[in-house]
Structure formats: C-alpha cells, structure tokens
Design a protein around this motif. Sequence first.
Motif, PDB file in Angstrom:
ATOM      1  N   ASN A 227       0.798  -1.234   0.000  1.00 36.52           N
ATOM      2  CA  ASN A 227       0.000   0.000   0.000  1.00 36.52           C
ATOM      3  C   ASN A 227       0.829   1.282   0.000  1.00 36.52           C
ATOM      4  N   THR A 228       2.129   1.153  -0.143  1.00 39.02           N
ATOM      5  CA  THR A 228       3.011   2.313   0.007  1.00 39.02           C
ATOM      6  C   THR A 228       3.179   3.134  -1.275  1.00 39.02           C
ATOM      7  N   GLY A 229       2.992   2.486  -2.420  1.00 36.45           N
ATOM      8  CA  GLY A 229       3.313   3.120  -3.701  1.00 36.45           C
ATOM      9  C   GLY A 229       2.670   4.489  -3.904  1.00 36.45           C
ATOM     10  N   GLY A 230       1.386   4.601  -3.577  1.00 38.66           N
ATOM     11  CA  GLY A 230       0.674   5.868  -3.785  1.00 38.66           C
ATOM     12  C   GLY A 230       1.319   7.009  -3.019  1.00 38.66           C
ATOM     13  N   HIS A 231       1.684   6.731  -1.797  1.00 39.88           N
ATOM     14  CA  HIS A 231       2.339   7.744  -0.961  1.00 39.88           C
ATOM     15  C   HIS A 231       3.661   8.175  -1.595  1.00 39.88           C
ATOM     16  N   LEU A 232       4.448   7.208  -2.028  1.00 42.85           N
ATOM     17  CA  LEU A 232       5.742   7.537  -2.648  1.00 42.85           C
ATOM     18  C   LEU A 232       5.526   8.400  -3.892  1.00 42.85           C
ATOM     19  N   MET A 233       4.505   8.066  -4.645  1.00 42.71           N
ATOM     20  CA  MET A 233       4.244   8.818  -5.884  1.00 42.71           C
ATOM     21  C   MET A 233       3.830  10.260  -5.571  1.00 42.71           C
ATOM     22  N   GLN A 234       3.015  10.427  -4.553  1.00 44.61           N
ATOM     23  CA  GLN A 234       2.588  11.793  -4.181  1.00 44.61           C
ATOM     24  C   GLN A 234       3.756  12.672  -3.740  1.00 44.61           C
ATOM     25  N   HIS A 235       4.819  12.031  -3.293  1.00 48.28           N
ATOM     26  CA  HIS A 235       5.971  12.778  -2.776  1.00 48.28           C
ATOM     27  C   HIS A 235       7.166  12.756  -3.726  1.00 48.28           C
ATOM     28  N   GLN A 236       6.873  12.579  -5.021  1.00 49.89           N
ATOM     29  CA  GLN A 236       7.903  12.603  -6.078  1.00 49.89           C
ATOM     30  C   GLN A 236       9.047  11.623  -5.814  1.00 49.89           C
TER      31      GLN A 236
END
Length: 367
Positions: A227-236
Amino acid sequence: MIVNQKHYTTIWLNENERSVSIIDQRKLPFEFSIESFTCCNQIRLAIKEMWVRGAPLIGVAAAYGVYLASIHAPENDLIPSIRNAAQKLLHARPTAINLKFAIHGSMEKICRENSKERVIQAALDYAENLRNQEIENCRMIGIHGLDLIKTQYKKTGKPVQILTHCNAGWLACVDYGTATAPIYMAHDEGIPVHVWVDETRPRNQGARLTAWELSQHGIPNTLIADNTGGHLMQHQMVDMVIVGTDRTTITGDVANKIGTYLKALAAKDNNIPFYVAAPSTSIDWSLTDGVKQIPIEKRDEKEVLLMEGINGNTVETIQISHSECKAVNYGFDVTPARLVTSLITERGICKANEEGISCLFPEKKSC
Ligand code: MRU
C-alpha cells in the motif's frame, strides 16, 4: 543471471535430453534448489503449484512438458496420448496466455509429423526455440526500455526511481526478465537506478523473488508494503513504474499480478509514467476487452491466511488471522489501456492500443 558467481537460466534441458531442470521458486530466497522433471505431469504440477511461475517461464515450461509427454507416449496412440497430456497441462493456470500459445504451438508442429522419432524432435525443437525466443524478447525489451531510463536520468542527473510490482524479473522468464531487463541494462551501463519493490501479497513474489534477484545483480532496491506506492508517488519519490504482464489484449488492456491496477491508478493521478514490459508471447491477439474477457485465476484462500518466512534457520508457516477467518484470493487484475503510458515490446515501444500494437506486429492483425 548470476547466482553465487554462476550463470543460470530458470529452465534448461539436461544433457541426457530426457529431463528438464528448473529452479524451485517456492523455496527462494531461503534456499536455492534445483529440481529435475522427467514427465509432463510433473511439469503440470510445477506450474500449478508455482515451482515455476511468471508468464514467459510458464510458457517455456509447458513446451518442455509437451516434449516430455511425446517421449512417453505409446507409439500406437502417439498424438492422442500427447494431446491428452497437453489438455491437462493447459488447465494448470488460466491467466498467462503464454501457456496456451506454447501448448498450441507445439501441438501444431507435432501434428505435422508421422513418426514417433520426428514427433519427439519437433516437440524438442519447439521448446528450445521458444526458450531462445523468450531470452531474446527480454534482451530486446531491455534495450528499448533502457532509452526510457536514460532519458529520465538525463533530465535530472539523479538516480532513477522505479517502482515494480510482483516479479517480472529473470525468475519469471528464462533470463533478464521483462520489467527488470531495462533496469539491469541501465545499471550495467552505469546509470544509477533504485527500485521500489512491492512486497506483492499474498505470495510475496516481490519480497521473496524480486528483492533477491535485484540484490544478486547489485541493484539498489527497497522493499515496500503493497500500500506504500501511492504515498511515494505523491511525494515525487517514483519516476516511473515498470511492470510485466500475463496477458495483454490487442487493445492494450493488461492483466498482471493482483494490485497492479491500483498502482496504475495512483501513477495516473500523479502523472507518473506507467510502463508495461510486454513480450509478444504475452499478447492475446484474440481479445479486445481485458476486464470482460481475461480469465482471472482464483487460488487457495490459504495463500492469504497463512504466511511463510524464516525463523533462524527454519522455514515456518504461520496463520495471520483468526481460525475461522474466510479469505478470497484473486491472482490477477486488469489495468485498462487508458492507464498504461506505453508497452515496451521486443520490437519497440508503442501506445497501449490496437493501432500501436498492430504497427509493431502487423503480421498478427488478422489473428
Ligand atoms: O502468479 P505469478 O507469480 O505467476 O504472477 C506473475 C506476474 O504477475 C508477472 O508480473 C507476470 O507474469 C509477468 S512476468 C515477466
């Protein structure tokens, strides 16, 4: 692929030409174990139980399965007997189209022959050619995908951050991998890359296989909970996503390991390119609507309810919910073409639509 200083592929014919060896992927990364099979039914079970897995490898293993079936087929019932074994093999796993292609392709060649000796030779030639073709497909996907990584590196001069899901590495193929081939090539050319590896519940192919094989090659990688991918994407923190495919329709819809769709949605929302490394052996030329038409494998709920890991030197299985807990286990999902930036094929990079795919593979158009 180098493992402990030795070059390996995931499947090979032994010198006696009567047995096929594979790496038992159920045991990785805790144990590197090689198994040999002498009959088609063993190969069927190995595919079903995921000793071998990943679309290209499933196809190659099936082709060797047909070959082993031809060796054991009685002369007076040659083709029906092989067909019977092939039919069972066909049902080992439903989603990767490579399985069907390999079995049909081999049967088509076999049926043209008129002696047992020639049938065996045709099945062997087919399996060996497919194995070589898959290696070459991955190598070419690597070359084309490398351009995407190079371009990104030129833009920022910083290590290229790539997120991947499941294992579309050399373990899923014969060598190089599909999604990983551009990553290996970039690293070998001195372009700094770092890979975010989705753990890929429930079987944890990311945690158990991708993290291991990338590390064997010296590629910096970090394991993340699914579930981490979205967070990483939001933070470039992700420059691009590269995944594999088990079956891609002619219209560019992509079936891949469950959870791929959610990564594609997050990538779209964050303007991050979402690439699918798709060898032509994973393109189903007869399908036009992935969500409606691609069969999705449903596996044993135990894979969700139980978890395997190592405790000291002992591999142990533990239960992760209460004893009466029910679970459902869909193996794959479909990412609609509109969420796919491009397909990386062995013939080049194209849009995930009929026009793009047909331009690269014009001979398949009428299939
Ligand atoms: O269930 P698996 O481990 O066989 O699923 C594998 C995948 O989903 C891979 O991403 C896919 O087969 C592409 S492999 C190059």
